[in-house]
Motif scaffolding. Structure first.
Motif, mmCIF file in Angstrom:
data_model
loop_
_atom_site.group_PDB
_atom_site.id
_atom_site.type_symbol
_atom_site.label_atom_id
_atom_site.label_comp_id
_atom_site.label_asym_id
_atom_site.label_seq_id
_atom_site.Cartn_x
_atom_site.Cartn_y
_atom_site.Cartn_z
ATOM 1 N N TYR A 62 0.854 -1.182 0.000
ATOM 2 C CA TYR A 62 0.000 0.000 0.000
ATOM 3 C C TYR A 62 0.897 1.242 0.000
ATOM 4 O O TYR A 62 1.685 1.444 0.917
ATOM 5 N N ASP A 63 0.765 2.065 -0.986
ATOM 6 C CA ASP A 63 1.507 3.325 -1.024
ATOM 7 C C ASP A 63 0.911 4.175 -2.136
ATOM 8 O O ASP A 63 -0.106 3.799 -2.732
ATOM 9 N N THR A 64 1.527 5.287 -2.437
ATOM 10 C CA THR A 64 1.059 6.123 -3.539
ATOM 11 C C THR A 64 1.799 5.744 -4.813
ATOM 12 O O THR A 64 2.931 5.240 -4.770
ATOM 13 N N GLU A 65 1.166 5.994 -5.934
ATOM 14 C CA GLU A 65 1.800 5.677 -7.210
ATOM 15 C C GLU A 65 2.877 6.682 -7.569
ATOM 16 O O GLU A 65 3.804 6.377 -8.316
ATOM 17 N N ARG A 66 2.750 7.872 -7.028
ATOM 18 C CA ARG A 66 3.682 8.941 -7.386
ATOM 19 C C ARG A 66 4.787 9.077 -6.348
ATOM 20 O O ARG A 66 4.545 8.984 -5.150
#
Length: 532
Positions: free
Chosen positions: A500-504
């Protein structure tokens, strides 16, 4: 089937018959024993005979449904010193009135600058009710159930804690005269009541010998904030485990994060926190001896109100209120460490220590409850190793390892089908050396899920190892620019690494094992420090 519905209906009818509208005069007006009320010897100089709670004296029929609880302790006269604000500890002053929904409390300061808590033994819990219920019989019931608390139980704790190696305060009980006006605008709140005076640990003036080379004190909010914002602040998990075993021994179920202060120690470039338990209002609870409270405190209802007895039969109940802080401050300990700590506590809590501790009860209460208290504590002490293993097993099922708001390095190694090793490293910084902040090897037959939280900062996660079966590993990168690499492999149809994390702004190597759960929402999956 009709009889199945009759029982709760009958209980409700009996409740309504035994109760009425809220009693605005529920509490006694003065704890002082009145002339001719009891046949007692003279109390002596600067002391009186007092009754903590006459209002808890009820008929046998009422007790059949609502319990005996500790009513006999509340209604038995005890000899107490008279509180004189101008003389106790060389003279004290009121710093402020405390908050809280139930207890009347104050902060007092003595001539040396030491801070003390001054709290009423009796409580009025009516403010926890919704406004709709406060004028009703529900207030009477709730107030009456305070009789389940042992008004003098806190006096037993200091000697037990001292022997077990747990920091503690040293409470003392006082009677405040009905005529006392030294509290000014708050005089009515204290007049004619029994109060407990005990040390608070706020500043260096409050330092006691048992703290050694302490650098200061912190409450849980500040200590937790420091732990998660920086990678140089740490909790002494072994010391906390020792304190939690003492909690279970004395049946203290109410150990949420607000029930702890922390002694602060400087260790080179790092800072550590050791626990100081406080507010021992709920030790030796007795609530399961009336028909209605017995049902209400079952495992299917208010399980946390677990009664003290000769055996510890529901460890999980004693952990409910402490879940938030237990999960964060006890996740590094192995089963072997838990057992070793429990064995040490058992060894130190000798029969002589327990007997001496219980004798701190007022003599009339010791005559009433001393023998059973001693025997129950001895029996429970003998269970502590089994209790320690059960605590370990409860906490081991799902474990969360959190980093900090600074750069952290998480290393996960799937060692074989059963074992997974987690290491949390602090990278070297200017003036601060590299350090292993966390390291533990988990077993698949004990742990179902491992959750890693990077929080803020630019963090690095590496998951490696090829196995046939393994533990689910969840990675929450959090804010910052993270580097997440999964090179592990677990045979089977389910992916056992979830990212789980951000794509950017992040570098993520999913490999063949990881499940992609990234999002464009930069705030999603941030570690919830309140445990919601």
């Amino acid at each position: 089937m009709q009889h199945l519905y009759l029982k709760p209906t009958l209980l409700l009818l009996i409740t309504l018959l035994l109760s009425s509208c809220a009693d605005n005069h529920f509490y006694q007006q003065d704890a002082l024993v009145q002339p001719g009320e009891y046949d007692l010897p003279p109390a002596g100089t600067d002391s009186v005979w007092a009754v903590a709670g006459r209002h808890y004296d009820r008929s046998w029929f009422y007790r059949l449904f609502w319990g005996n609880h500790h009513r006999d302790s509340w209604t038995t006269p005890v000899q107490l010193p008279v509180f004189d604000l101008s003389r106790v500890h060389g003279g004290m002053k009121v710093v402020k009135k405390g908050g809280g929904y139930q207890t009347s409390s104050f902060q007092l300061q003595d001539s040396l600058g030491r801070i003390f808590a001054f709290r009423s033994i009796d409580k009025d819990p009516v403010q926890v009710l919704a406004k709709f219920w406060r004028p009703t019989f529900v207030s009477n019931i709730l107030r009456d159930q305070i009789s389940s608390a042992n008004p003098y139980g806190a006096l037993i704790i200091p000697d037990l804690a001292e022997a077990a190696g747990v920091f503690h305060s040293s409470p003392a009980l006082y009677y405040v005269p009905k005529s006392d006006t030294s509290f000014g605008q708050y005089a009515e709140a204290v007049q004619g009541k029994v109060y407990m005076l005990e040390e608070k640990f706020d500043g260096m003036a409050d330092t006691l010998r048992m703290f050694g080379n302490v650098a200061g004190f912190a409450d849980s909010e500040d200590a937790l904030r420091n732990r998660y914002e920086t990678n140089t602040h740490h909790f002494d998990q072994r010391a906390f485990a020792r304190a939690r075993l003492l909690d279970v021994l004395v049946g203290d179920w109410d150990r949420h994060k607000g029930q702890w202060d922390w002694a602060v120690y400087e260790e080179g470039t790092d800072t550590s926190y050791k626990p100081i338990p406080k507010d021992r209002d709920q030790v030796f609870l007795k609530m399961d001896d009336g028909a209605i409270p017995f049902l209400a405190t079952s495992k299917l209802m208010a399980r946390k109100f677990y009664s003290f007895g000769p055996k510890i039969t529901d460890v999980k109940a004693l952990m409910i209120n402490a879940r938030f802080i237990d999960e964060r401050l006890l996740h590094a300990l192995t089963r072997e460490e838990w057992v070793a700590i429990a064995e040490d506590v058992q060894k130190k809590l000798t029969d002589e220590v327990i007997e001496k501790a219980v004798k701190n009860l007022p003599p009339t209460i010791y005559t009433l409850k001393g023998e059973s208290a001693v025997q129950n504590l001895k029996n429970r002490r003998n269970q502590l190793t089994e209790v320690a293993e059960e605590i370990y097993e409860i906490l081991a099922k799902e474990v969360t390892v959190a980093g900090t708001d600074q750069p952290d390095v998480f290393q996960v190694r799937r060692l074989d089908d059963d074992r997974t090793k987690v290491t949390l490293l602090r990278p070297a910084q200017t003036g601060i050396p590299e350090r292993i902040l966390y390291q533990r090897t988990f077993s698949r037959n004990e742990t179902e899920r491992l959750t890693l939280h990077g929080l803020s900062g630019d963090d690095e996660f590496t998951i490696e190892g090829d196995v046939s079966e393994g533990i689910l590993v969840e990675v929450y990168g959090g804010l910052g620019e993270d580097e997440i690499t999964d090179r592990s492999s677990v045979k089977g149809w389910r992916k056992m690494t979830h990212i789980y994390d951000t794509e950017r702004g992040n570098e993520i190597e999913f490999g063949t094992e990881a499940k992609d759960l990234t999002t464009r929402d930069v705030k999603v999956h941030a570690y919830d420090r309140e445990g919601n």
